[in-house]
Design a protein around this motif. Structure first.
Motif, short mmCIF file in Angstrom:
data_model
loop_
_atom_site.label_atom_id
_atom_site.label_comp_id
_atom_site.label_asym_id
_atom_site.label_seq_id
_atom_site.Cartn_x
_atom_site.Cartn_y
_atom_site.Cartn_z
N LYS A 23 0.83 -1.21 0.00
CA LYS A 23 0.00 0.00 0.00
C LYS A 23 0.86 1.26 0.00
O LYS A 23 0.54 2.24 -0.66
N SER A 24 1.95 1.26 0.75
CA SER A 24 2.78 2.46 0.81
C SER A 24 3.59 2.65 -0.47
O SER A 24 3.92 3.77 -0.83
N ALA A 25 3.90 1.58 -1.19
CA ALA A 25 4.68 1.70 -2.42
C ALA A 25 3.85 2.23 -3.57
O ALA A 25 4.38 2.82 -4.51
N ASN A 26 2.54 2.07 -3.56
CA ASN A 26 1.69 2.49 -4.66
C ASN A 26 1.06 3.85 -4.45
O ASN A 26 0.08 4.18 -5.10
N ARG A 27 1.61 4.64 -3.56
CA ARG A 27 1.07 5.98 -3.33
C ARG A 27 1.53 6.93 -4.42
O ARG A 27 2.58 6.74 -5.03
N GLU A 28 0.74 7.97 -4.63
CA GLU A 28 1.16 9.02 -5.56
C GLU A 28 2.24 9.86 -4.89
O GLU A 28 2.29 9.95 -3.67
N PRO A 29 3.10 10.51 -5.70
CA PRO A 29 4.14 11.34 -5.10
C PRO A 29 3.55 12.52 -4.34
O PRO A 29 2.44 12.98 -4.62
N ILE A 30 4.29 13.01 -3.39
CA ILE A 30 3.87 14.16 -2.59
C ILE A 30 3.77 15.38 -3.50
O ILE A 30 4.62 15.60 -4.36
N LYS A 31 2.72 16.17 -3.30
CA LYS A 31 2.52 17.36 -4.12
C LYS A 31 3.70 18.31 -3.97
O LYS A 31 4.19 18.53 -2.87
N TYR A 32 4.13 18.86 -5.11
CA TYR A 32 5.26 19.79 -5.22
C TYR A 32 6.60 19.12 -4.95
O TYR A 32 7.59 19.79 -4.69
N SER A 33 6.66 17.79 -5.04
CA SER A 33 7.94 17.10 -5.00
C SER A 33 8.47 17.00 -6.44
O SER A 33 7.73 17.23 -7.40
N LEU A 34 9.72 16.65 -6.58
CA LEU A 34 10.33 16.56 -7.91
C LEU A 34 9.60 15.52 -8.76
O LEU A 34 9.34 15.76 -9.95
N GLU A 35 9.25 14.39 -8.18
CA GLU A 35 8.54 13.34 -8.93
C GLU A 35 7.17 13.82 -9.38
O GLU A 35 6.72 13.52 -10.49
N TRP A 36 6.47 14.56 -8.51
CA TRP A 36 5.14 15.07 -8.84
C TRP A 36 5.23 16.07 -9.98
O TRP A 36 4.41 16.04 -10.91
N ILE A 37 6.22 16.94 -9.94
CA ILE A 37 6.38 17.95 -10.98
C ILE A 37 6.73 17.30 -12.31
O ILE A 37 6.25 17.72 -13.37
N LYS A 38 7.55 16.25 -12.28
CA LYS A 38 7.92 15.56 -13.53
C LYS A 38 6.71 14.93 -14.21
O LYS A 38 6.69 14.79 -15.43
N ASN A 39 5.70 14.53 -13.45
CA ASN A 39 4.53 13.87 -14.02
C ASN A 39 3.47 14.84 -14.53
O ASN A 39 2.46 14.39 -15.08
N LEU A 40 3.67 16.15 -14.39
CA LEU A 40 2.67 17.13 -14.84
C LEU A 40 2.72 17.31 -16.35
O LEU A 40 3.78 17.23 -16.96
N SER A 41 1.57 17.60 -16.93
CA SER A 41 1.54 17.99 -18.34
C SER A 41 2.02 19.44 -18.44
O SER A 41 2.16 20.13 -17.43
N ASN A 42 2.27 19.90 -19.65
CA ASN A 42 2.78 21.26 -19.83
C ASN A 42 1.79 22.31 -19.32
O ASN A 42 2.20 23.31 -18.72
N GLU A 43 0.50 22.10 -19.56
CA GLU A 43 -0.51 23.07 -19.10
C GLU A 43 -0.58 23.09 -17.58
O GLU A 43 -0.65 24.16 -16.97
N ASP A 44 -0.58 21.91 -16.98
CA ASP A 44 -0.60 21.84 -15.52
C ASP A 44 0.67 22.42 -14.92
O ASP A 44 0.64 23.07 -13.87
N TRP A 45 1.80 22.18 -15.59
CA TRP A 45 3.08 22.71 -15.12
C TRP A 45 3.02 24.24 -15.05
O TRP A 45 3.42 24.85 -14.06
N GLU A 46 2.53 24.86 -16.13
CA GLU A 46 2.44 26.33 -16.16
C GLU A 46 1.49 26.85 -15.09
O GLU A 46 1.79 27.84 -14.41
N LYS A 47 0.34 26.19 -14.93
CA LYS A 47 -0.65 26.63 -13.95
C LYS A 47 -0.11 26.52 -12.52
O LYS A 47 -0.20 27.47 -11.73
N GLU A 48 0.51 25.41 -12.19
CA GLU A 48 1.04 25.21 -10.84
C GLU A 48 2.24 26.12 -10.57
O GLU A 48 2.39 26.64 -9.47
N ARG A 49 3.09 26.33 -11.57
CA ARG A 49 4.24 27.21 -11.37
C ARG A 49 3.78 28.65 -11.14
O ARG A 49 4.31 29.35 -10.29
N LYS A 50 2.76 29.08 -11.89
CA LYS A 50 2.24 30.44 -11.70
C LYS A 50 1.65 30.59 -10.30
O LYS A 50 1.84 31.62 -9.65
N PHE A 51 0.96 29.57 -9.81
CA PHE A 51 0.39 29.59 -8.47
C PHE A 51 1.49 29.77 -7.42
O PHE A 51 1.38 30.61 -6.52
N ILE A 52 2.56 29.01 -7.53
CA ILE A 52 3.67 29.11 -6.58
C ILE A 52 4.38 30.44 -6.74
O ILE A 52 4.77 31.09 -5.75
#
Length: 106
Positions: A23-52
């Motif tokens: 169960k612990s191995a199949n969790r999604e990456p923590i939000k705003y971690s490097l792994e989470w950012i790598k999995n974002l699409s380009n549109e989501d990347w721009e939206k989340e970066r602007k938010f931060i």
């Protein structure tokens, strides 16, 4: 406690431990971690970066929070740079001019 009870107890312990690890191995990456950012699409990347970035630029927020926003912005930029360069190494002009290597005139 008999041997049979001990065997059952040890087996159940291993099974429950294995289930928890699964169960612990199949969790999604923590939000705003490097792994989470790598999995974002380009549109989501721009939206989340602007938010931060908006939080980082807000002078009313706490300095330590803004420093954490800067760290996350650096992660966003690292992911973008890695995607853009895709393993290439930047090279400038490879010719020599009279005043040094890589200098050029218009």
């Amino acid at each position: 406690m008999t041997n049979m009870n001990k065997i059952v107890l040890v087996t159940l312990t291993f099974l429950s431990g294995g289930y928890l690890m699964y169960k612990s191995a199949n969790r999604e990456p923590i939000k705003y971690s490097l792994e989470w950012i790598k999995n974002l699409s380009n549109e989501d990347w721009e939206k989340e970066r602007k938010f931060i970035q908006d939080h980082f630029r807000n002078p009313k927020l706490d300095t330590s929070f803004r420093n954490e926003c800067k760290r996350v912005l650096d992660l966003f930029d690292k992911v973008k740079s890695d995607k853009d360069w895709a393993g290439k190494i930047h090279q400038g002009p490879a010719y020599h001019r009279e005043h040094g290597f890589g200098l050029y005139k218009k």
